[in-house]
Design a protein around this motif. Structure first.
Motif, PDB file in Angstrom:
ATOM      1  N   UNK A   1       0.794  -1.226   0.000  1.00 13.29           N
ATOM      2  CA  UNK A   1       0.000   0.000   0.000  1.00 13.29           C
ATOM      3  C   UNK A   1       0.825   1.273   0.000  1.00 13.29           C
ATOM      4  N   UNK A   2       0.107   2.367   0.147  1.00  9.69           N
ATOM      5  CA  UNK A   2       0.715   3.694   0.176  1.00  9.69           C
ATOM      6  C   UNK A   2       0.539   4.276   1.572  1.00  9.69           C
ATOM      7  N   UNK A   3       1.651   4.432   2.276  1.00  7.86           N
ATOM      8  CA  UNK A   3       1.617   4.862   3.675  1.00  7.86           C
ATOM      9  C   UNK A   3       2.706   5.871   3.986  1.00  7.86           C
ATOM     10  N   UNK A   4       2.389   6.791   4.886  1.00  9.00           N
ATOM     11  CA  UNK A   4       3.350   7.695   5.511  1.00  9.00           C
ATOM     12  C   UNK A   4       3.126   7.554   7.008  1.00  9.00           C
ATOM     13  N   UNK A   5       4.146   7.104   7.731  1.00 10.20           N
ATOM     14  CA  UNK A   5       4.028   6.863   9.166  1.00 10.20           C
ATOM     15  C   UNK A   5       4.993   7.736   9.943  1.00 10.20           C
ATOM     16  N   UNK A   6       4.487   8.330  11.007  1.00 12.00           N
ATOM     17  CA  UNK A   6       5.311   9.050  11.983  1.00 12.00           C
ATOM     18  C   UNK A   6       5.104   8.334  13.315  1.00 12.00           C
ATOM     19  N   UNK A   7       5.980   7.382  13.647  1.00 13.05           N
ATOM     20  CA  UNK A   7       5.730   6.531  14.804  1.00 13.05           C
ATOM     21  C   UNK A   7       5.891   7.195  16.162  1.00 13.05           C
ATOM     22  N   UNK A   8       6.621   8.296  16.245  1.00 17.62           N
ATOM     23  CA  UNK A   8       6.763   8.984  17.536  1.00 17.62           C
ATOM     24  C   UNK A   8       7.208  10.417  17.308  1.00 17.62           C
ATOM     25  N   UNK A   9       6.251  11.331  17.365  1.00 18.74           N
ATOM     26  CA  UNK A   9       6.554  12.737  17.122  1.00 18.74           C
ATOM     27  C   UNK A   9       7.227  13.431  18.305  1.00 18.74           C
ATOM     28  N   UNK A  10       7.173  12.849  19.471  1.00 13.28           N
ATOM     29  CA  UNK A  10       7.688  13.499  20.682  1.00 13.28           C
ATOM     30  C   UNK A  10       8.595  12.524  21.456  1.00 13.28           C
ATOM     31  N   UNK A  11       9.791  12.253  20.929  1.00 10.99           N
ATOM     32  CA  UNK A  11      10.644  11.257  21.585  1.00 10.99           C
ATOM     33  C   UNK A  11      11.036  11.616  23.018  1.00 10.99           C
ATOM     34  N   UNK A  12      11.313  12.875  23.286  1.00 10.78           N
ATOM     35  CA  UNK A  12      11.671  13.271  24.656  1.00 10.78           C
ATOM     36  C   UNK A  12      10.492  13.086  25.604  1.00 10.78           C
ATOM     37  N   UNK A  13       9.304  13.500  25.170  1.00 10.18           N
ATOM     38  CA  UNK A  13       8.118  13.317  25.997  1.00 10.18           C
ATOM     39  C   UNK A  13       7.857  11.852  26.285  1.00 10.18           C
ATOM     40  N   UNK A  14       8.076  10.998  25.267  1.00 14.73           N
ATOM     41  CA  UNK A  14       7.880   9.561  25.452  1.00 14.73           C
ATOM     42  C   UNK A  14       8.851   9.024  26.504  1.00 14.73           C
ATOM     43  N   UNK A  15      10.110   9.396  26.396  1.00 15.01           N
ATOM     44  CA  UNK A  15      11.109   8.892  27.338  1.00 15.01           C
ATOM     45  C   UNK A  15      10.871   9.411  28.752  1.00 15.01           C
ATOM     46  N   UNK A  16      10.338  10.624  28.843  1.00 17.09           N
ATOM     47  CA  UNK A  16      10.072  11.225  30.155  1.00 17.09           C
ATOM     48  C   UNK A  16       8.670  10.921  30.671  1.00 17.09           C
ATOM     49  N   UNK A  17       7.859  10.234  29.838  1.00 15.52           N
ATOM     50  CA  UNK A  17       6.473   9.910  30.184  1.00 15.52           C
ATOM     51  C   UNK A  17       5.680  11.166  30.560  1.00 15.52           C
ATOM     52  N   UNK A  18       5.778  12.169  29.691  1.00 13.89           N
ATOM     53  CA  UNK A  18       5.064  13.423  29.919  1.00 13.89           C
ATOM     54  C   UNK A  18       4.374  13.869  28.629  1.00 13.89           C
ATOM     55  N   UNK A  19       3.306  14.581  28.763  1.00 19.46           N
ATOM     56  CA  UNK A  19       2.535  15.063  27.608  1.00 19.46           C
ATOM     57  C   UNK A  19       3.361  16.002  26.736  1.00 19.46           C
ATOM     58  N   UNK A  20       4.228  16.769  27.342  1.00 15.35           N
ATOM     59  CA  UNK A  20       4.933  17.846  26.649  1.00 15.35           C
ATOM     60  C   UNK A  20       6.296  17.385  26.127  1.00 15.35           C
ATOM     61  N   UNK A  21       6.920  18.234  25.322  1.00 14.42           N
ATOM     62  CA  UNK A  21       8.241  17.926  24.784  1.00 14.42           C
ATOM     63  C   UNK A  21       9.345  18.343  25.758  1.00 14.42           C
ATOM     64  N   UNK A  22      10.585  18.290  25.312  1.00 15.63           N
ATOM     65  CA  UNK A  22      11.723  18.588  26.174  1.00 15.63           C
ATOM     66  C   UNK A  22      11.766  20.050  26.619  1.00 15.63           C
ATOM     67  N   UNK A  23      10.991  20.901  25.991  1.00 13.63           N
ATOM     68  CA  UNK A  23      10.923  22.315  26.374  1.00 13.63           C
ATOM     69  C   UNK A  23       9.620  22.653  27.092  1.00 13.63           C
TER      70      UNK A  23
END
Length: 174
Positions: free
Chosen positions: A87-109
């Motif tokens: 198929x035809x796909x565009x995937x962004x699997x994790x737009x906020x890597x810092x937030x994911x690692x810190x388990x927080x809604x927001x980004x590193x800033x």
């Protein structure tokens, strides 16, 4: 800054290794859309999408405290490699890597990316817009997690009023 994952779902390095496996299995091109705070924000683009075919866009991980969306997209991709290959796909699997690692809604800033989508002066948002403009999209899914809710819900933005949201909800309910 060193991050210690609380759980594998917050281990960005491990998640990106899994996405490299998906890219290899599907022939999708995996590259950095941009980088934030020294970490790549990864995109995967299928051959058909690169060739200009209307693509299904799927993003996850806008909020770092929603790892279910990130892990759910990965699990789906690993189980559907033939669909991704064909198929035809565009995937962004994790737009906020810092937030994911810190388990927080927001980004590193300390910023909520979902509230900044209109701010094209932001380097991540600018890259995000550039990616979206580079592809014709047949559908877009922005995956989130709501640990306070049961089941699923959906916001459907279809200005033509020919949406498929109710059909999707009916099938999920079964």
């Amino acid at each position: 800054m060193k991050f210690l994952p609380r759980h594998r779902s917050h281990d960005y390095v491990w998640l990106m290794a899994q996405w490299r496996r998906v890219a290899k299995a599907t022939g999708m091109e995996m590259s950095a859309m941009t980088s934030v705070g020294g970490l790549p924000v990864v995109q995967l683009v299928s051959r058909a999408a690169k060739a200009g075919e209307a693509a299904v866009y799927v993003s996850a991980g806008v909020h770092g405290d929603e790892p279910g969306a990130v892990c759910g997209l990965l699990a789906w991709a690993m189980e559907n490699t033939m669909t991704l290959k064909a198929g035809s796909f565009v995937l962004l699997p994790c737009l906020n890597p810092h937030g994911l690692m810190l388990n927080t809604r927001v980004d590193q800033k300390g910023r909520d990316l979902n509230r900044r989508f209109h701010l094209k002066r932001d380097p991540l948002v600018r890259a995000w817009h550039r990616l979206l403009k580079a592809h014709s999209l047949a559908a877009a899914l922005c995956l989130h997690e709501d640990y306070d809710a049961e089941g699923m819900y959906m916001y459907e933005l279809d200005h033509r009023r020919q949406g498929i949201g109710q059909l999707i909800l009916d099938r999920v309910e079964k």
